[in-house]
Structure formats: structure tokens, C-alpha cells
Motif scaffolding. Sequence first.
Motif, PDB file in Angstrom:
ATOM      1  N   GLU A  15      -4.518  14.155 -13.384  1.00 25.64           N
ATOM      2  CA  GLU A  15      -4.265  13.087 -12.217  1.00 25.64           C
ATOM      3  C   GLU A  15      -3.657  13.518 -11.217  1.00 25.64           C
ATOM      4  N   ALA A  16      -2.366  14.326 -11.270  1.00 25.72           N
ATOM      5  CA  ALA A  16      -1.679  14.862 -10.378  1.00 25.72           C
ATOM      6  C   ALA A  16      -2.540  15.831  -9.263  1.00 25.72           C
ATOM      7  N   PHE A  17      -3.387  16.640 -10.081  1.00 23.72           N
ATOM      8  CA  PHE A  17      -4.411  17.320  -9.358  1.00 23.72           C
ATOM      9  C   PHE A  17      -5.169  16.707  -8.399  1.00 23.72           C
ATOM     10  N   LEU A  18      -5.844  15.611  -9.003  1.00 26.18           N
ATOM     11  CA  LEU A  18      -6.541  14.782  -8.136  1.00 26.18           C
ATOM     12  C   LEU A  18      -5.957  14.305  -6.797  1.00 26.18           C
ATOM     13  N   LYS A  19      -4.717  13.945  -7.159  1.00 30.62           N
ATOM     14  CA  LYS A  19      -4.209  13.167  -6.054  1.00 30.62           C
ATOM     15  C   LYS A  19      -3.537  14.576  -4.896  1.00 30.62           C
ATOM     16  N   GLY A  20      -3.413  15.395  -5.324  1.00 26.71           N
ATOM     17  CA  GLY A  20      -3.242  16.671  -4.505  1.00 26.71           C
ATOM     18  C   GLY A  20      -4.280  16.663  -3.684  1.00 26.71           C
ATOM     19  N   LEU A  21      -5.593  17.009  -4.455  1.00 26.78           N
ATOM     20  CA  LEU A  21      -6.812  17.292  -3.551  1.00 26.78           C
ATOM     21  C   LEU A  21      -7.168  16.191  -2.681  1.00 26.78           C
ATOM     22  N   LYS A  22      -6.763  14.960  -2.849  1.00 29.48           N
ATOM     23  CA  LYS A  22      -7.223  13.670  -1.898  1.00 29.48           C
ATOM     24  C   LYS A  22      -6.058  14.104  -0.842  1.00 29.48           C
TER      25      LYS A  22
END
Lengths: 168, 168
Positions: B142-149
Motif C-alpha cells: 500500500e505504501a508503495f502504491l502511495k509513493g507511486l501516486k
Amino acid sequence: MNRDLIFDEVLLLLPALSRGLGRPWPKEMAEIEEIVGHEFPVEGVGGSISVGHVQILISLAKGPRSVGHLAESVGVSPPAATQLVDRLVEHGMVERRPDEKDRRVVLVDYVPQMHDIARRIVESRKERLESTFASLTDEEAEAFLKGLKLLAEGFGVAFGSPGCGEEK
Amino acid sequence: MNRDLIFDEVLLLLPALSRGLGRPWPKEMAEIEEIVGHEFPVEGVGGSISVGHVQILISLAKGPRSVGHLAESVGVSPPAATQLVDRLVEHGMVERRPDEKDRRVVLVDYVPQMHDIARRIVESRKERLESTFASLTDEEAEAFLKGLKLLAEGFGVAFGSPGCGEEK
DNA sequence: TAAATTGTTTAAGCAGCTTATCTAAATCGC
DNA sequence: GCGATTTAGATAAGCTGCTTAAACAATTTA
């Protein structure tokens, strides 16, 4: 949030990001233009420097490098590296110099005044990154990096670390 | 791990990733080749389909789309979209059809047999993603997705979601 | 119905990459 | 020491993917 949904989003985000990151980033170009412009006005830098060039500038931060080394470090073929260096030389940012120990190799290094400028370019990149990720907790930032590494690994990405292949 | 060091690594990883993700991914090409090959042998698909093409195939999963819509969705200019569609038509993967309601617009849709194939291509992409990120906890993912966004936002990336601009 | 707008395609051109080929320098083997 | 192989880099030719400008057809506006 469902793990499946997460990957759905990642799946969609990745190609877009690849595009976005891969093209000359106008804001950064403006910054480089400004930074370089103050030191020694190089005409037409803006718009003509791209990811590969910045990668090379970053790579050179650790000292002079051979063209072949740069190619490997950036992850492109030697002719492509030659081309990238050509452009940087045109812009008066780096210079070529024969290696005394092996006169086949061509060492690429910053032009004297560029040392400081290159440092600032890298710094400005990092600052932008920091501000982009300001809302991330330390744990999240770390998880992000972890994901990025997995991705690079999974995609067989040539690791473009300037430190890589210090001596092969 | 120091936050500063994290961003150092991210800084180095990003360009490499941008390159890696941006080029036709041999493993995936082999897979598509295999998938498509079983259904109806299309000569020379491997090597000639690229990120943009896959993006379009993904976009079409939600139904027929106009060329302009695809361009926006993929994040390229209309002529570029025309070109991408051209290639997919050549390969017999999609077809063009005039829109009944507005005869200026050209609707792009899967060729009948492609519906299933496209679904499998997307699925195979996601599977690869899942296996790449297998070692990530849910929180990390989830953190990864957040960063990607954040990254996409920060870089002004055109969000290439196939759902975007459903009707503008 | 003429004028402006919209959606797509065509045309021309550029940037970045690739492979194949060439040159110069270094190294190996005798 | 001298020829054959290897290595580093540059040059050449060609491809892909993108861009902008211009052309064209269909629609909407006035």
C-alpha cells in the motif's frame, strides 16, 4: 485496501510513470537552465538535455569515467553513450580526455566549472523528490524503496548506479 | 535506514526503471506471443508490440474507445495514438469502426477473438506483478502504491487509467 | 447556409536507441 | 620483436516512438 486492487492500480500507473519519467522534465530543465545559465551561459541547453544526460552527470559525481563505464552505468549500448557524451560536450558540460594508462579509453569528466553545477543539479533533483514524498512517513518511504528495488530486479533493469562496476 | 539515503537510492533507481519499464519487455513479449499464437498465429507480434500498445489493449478492456480517448488515456498526442492503433490493426488485434452517433469519431475495439486474449494479457501482467511483489507485506504494498501516486502527481504524469475521462 | 469547431489522419522531422562496421591501441603467443 | 586476437570507442545506417503543422471530413453555431 485489497491487495488485488493495489496491484490493479500499480499496473495502470507503471506505464504512465515510465512515460512521465522518461521524458525531459520541463520543470527540471528550467532549473538546470537557470543553474547553468548563471555560471556560463550555454545557449540552448533547455529542451536538449534528457534523462540519459542527467544520468551521466550524476554518474560523473564520483569522478571521471570511461565511455564504456558510462554506457554500462546508464544501461545503454556504447554508441548510445558516445552520443550522450557528444551532446554534453557540445553543451560544454563535460570533456573527453585520453586515459594515460590505456590510450584506447576515453575518460569523461566534468568541465572544471561543472563540478559545482552538477552537484547542484543532483541536489535539486533530490530536493524535488523529497518534497514530492513529503507526506510519506519514514516507514512508507522505506517500503516504497523496497518496492522499487523489487521492480527493478523483476524487470531485469540494468542498475544504473554510478558506483556500479567500480572495476570489473 | 536514513531518509536521506532512501531518497539517494530512489534517485538512482528512477531513471533506470524508467528505461527498463519503457522498453518492450522480452519476457512479456514471449508470453503475449504464446497467448496470441495459440489463438490465431499472427506473424511477428513479438518485438513489435510495445508499452503503448499494451496500454491500449488494457484501455479497451472496458469497451470500445475513440482514438482521441485512447490518446488521452495513454498520454500521447492524437497522431501517436493513430499510429499505435495502426500497428494493432496490422496485427489483427483491434479494429476500427465509425461511430454511428458522430461520424467524425473512429471507435477502436478488440477484434472478436481478442476479448479473451486481452483479458489474459492483462492478467498475466498482474500475475507477474504479484510475484514480483510477493515479498511485500500488505502495508508495504500500500505504501508503495502511495509513493507511486505521489510520484505520478509530482511529475505531472497524465494518468493513463483506462477509466479516465469516461465522458468529458 | 457560411463560419467555426472537433476528431482523425497525413506529413515532416527529431531524439534516442539498436546492430554492424571500422579504427586505434593493447595484449597474447611464438 | 612481430603478427594475430581482443578491447575501447566512434561512425554509419536504420528503426521506433514521439512531436507539431497541416489537411480533411463531419458537426455545431450563428
